[in-house]
Motif scaffolding. Structure first.
Motif, short mmCIF file in Angstrom:
data_model
loop_
_atom_site.label_atom_id
_atom_site.label_comp_id
_atom_site.label_asym_id
_atom_site.label_seq_id
_atom_site.Cartn_x
_atom_site.Cartn_y
_atom_site.Cartn_z
N SER A 59 33.68 33.98 34.55
CA SER A 59 35.09 34.10 34.16
C SER A 59 35.29 33.93 32.66
O SER A 59 36.25 34.46 32.09
CB SER A 59 35.95 33.08 34.93
OG SER A 59 35.50 31.77 34.67
N LEU A 66 38.49 40.85 28.33
CA LEU A 66 39.94 41.03 28.15
C LEU A 66 40.31 41.15 26.67
O LEU A 66 41.21 41.90 26.31
CB LEU A 66 40.72 39.86 28.77
CG LEU A 66 40.79 39.80 30.29
CD1 LEU A 66 41.63 38.62 30.73
CD2 LEU A 66 41.40 41.08 30.83
N LYS A 90 33.20 44.73 41.74
CA LYS A 90 34.16 43.99 42.57
C LYS A 90 34.99 43.04 41.70
O LYS A 90 36.20 42.93 41.84
CB LYS A 90 33.40 43.21 43.64
CG LYS A 90 34.28 42.59 44.70
CD LYS A 90 33.48 41.83 45.74
CE LYS A 90 32.64 42.73 46.60
NZ LYS A 90 31.87 42.00 47.61
N LEU A 91 34.30 42.34 40.79
CA LEU A 91 35.00 41.43 39.87
C LEU A 91 36.03 42.18 39.03
O LEU A 91 37.16 41.72 38.86
CB LEU A 91 34.01 40.77 38.90
CG LEU A 91 33.28 39.51 39.34
CD1 LEU A 91 32.36 39.04 38.22
CD2 LEU A 91 34.27 38.41 39.69
N MET A 94 39.00 42.89 41.12
CA MET A 94 39.77 41.68 41.43
C MET A 94 40.61 41.24 40.23
O MET A 94 41.75 40.82 40.39
CB MET A 94 38.81 40.55 41.85
CG MET A 94 38.19 40.77 43.21
SD MET A 94 36.80 39.66 43.53
CE MET A 94 37.62 38.12 43.68
N ILE A 95 40.04 41.34 39.06
CA ILE A 95 40.73 40.90 37.84
C ILE A 95 41.79 41.93 37.43
O ILE A 95 42.81 41.57 36.85
CB ILE A 95 39.71 40.71 36.68
CG1 ILE A 95 38.65 39.65 37.03
CG2 ILE A 95 40.39 40.41 35.36
CD1 ILE A 95 39.14 38.25 37.09
N GLY A 96 41.54 43.18 37.71
CA GLY A 96 42.47 44.24 37.30
C GLY A 96 41.99 45.02 36.10
O GLY A 96 42.74 45.80 35.51
N LEU A 97 40.72 44.81 35.72
CA LEU A 97 40.19 45.52 34.54
C LEU A 97 40.13 47.02 34.77
O LEU A 97 40.13 47.80 33.80
CB LEU A 97 38.79 44.99 34.20
CG LEU A 97 38.76 43.67 33.43
CD1 LEU A 97 37.39 43.04 33.48
CD2 LEU A 97 39.17 43.92 31.97
#
Lengths: 115, 150
Positions: A59, A66, A90-91, A94-97
């Motif tokens: 993270s 970001l 998948k990450l 999930m984060i919205g990248l």
């Protein structure tokens, strides 16, 4: 503990391709962000992040990515991602990248999309 | 989380210094335990990622450098339970944003704060409590995809 991170840049026509290699954590962020900034400062507006050398992102590394997206958005640059592992993709979802850059299976596919 | 303990179960406890990158050591142990327990590769990756985030929180937010945090793995036929316990100042889960969004993080100074959300999404159960005598205990559980949840 050895978990060295490096980042390489290759220019492919008008696309700057970044190859992060290693574990993307807080330390990796410290080299990724200035590298990305340099590309934008030199006028690069098409940037591909090829994650083939990245097995893990935590993270703190996500926070660094970001920052890259923020810089790119401010400079009206287009960012694409390729060669993400299953877990890293998948990450990103999930984060919205994935709202800020498209995901491509291969570098070739991403480069074609830029043209 | 009071499930039945059988002879086939195993429990492993690892103590690690509160130093960054030790989350990778915990993840390596988790991989071995999860492989032996019959989890799929996709499930193992999710367990590794969630555990890594819990360890990072233990290392960073415990504010207890030059100390140790404890990771305990309990594997049963149907699930793997992992607890991460630090000796720090503790925190209130109610004060943490459980649903951060990328739009709120962009153009904000604070781009962190994803760990708890990731753990909650990647594991089947998570419980946060105060450790004794001080610190935080994060317990999380992952069921094998073939197992029915209790």
């Amino acid at each position: 503990m050895a978990a060295d991170f490096s980042i390489e840049i290759q220019q492919k026509d008008d696309v700057s391709v970044l190859y992060p290699n290693g574990y993307i954590d807080f330390e990796a962020r410290q080299s990724m962000v200035p590298t990305f900034h340099d590309i934008l400062a030199k006028g690069g507006r098409k940037i591909l992040l090829n994650f083939s050398g990245v097995k893990k992102i935590n993270s703190m590394g996500i926070a660094g990515i970001l920052e890259l997206i923020e810089q790119a958005t401010k400079s009206s640059a287009v960012v694409k991602y390729s060669n993400l592992s299953r877990m890293n993709e998948k990450l990103f979802k999930m984060i919205g990248l994935t709202e800020y850059g498209t995901v491509h299976e291969s570098e070739d596919e991403a480069l074609k999309e830029f043209r | 989380m009071g499930d039945t303990w059988t002879e086939r179960d195993m429990s492993i406890r690892v103590e690690l210094p509160t130093v960054f990158k030790n989350e990778l050591v915990a993840e390596a142990v988790a991989r071995q335990v999860a492989e032996l327990s019959g989890f799929s590769e996709e499930e193992i990756e999710e367990i590794e990622t969630a555990l890594g985030e819990a360890c990072i929180n233990a290392i960073e937010y415990s504010k207890c450098f030059n100390d140790y945090f404890t990771v305990t793995f309990t594997a049963t036929e149907n699930f793997l339970q992992i607890s991460v316990e630090d000796k720090g100042e503790g925190f209130s889960p109610e004060e943490v944003d459980h649903n951060p969004t990328i739009s709120s993080k962009l153009n904000s100074e604070y781009k962190r704060g994803w760990g708890l959300m990731l753990i909650e999404q990647l594991m089947d159960e998570i419980q946060i409590s105060q450790a004794e005598p001080s610190g935080t205990k994060v317990e999380m559980k992952k069921y094998k995809s073939t197992a029915d949840q209790q």
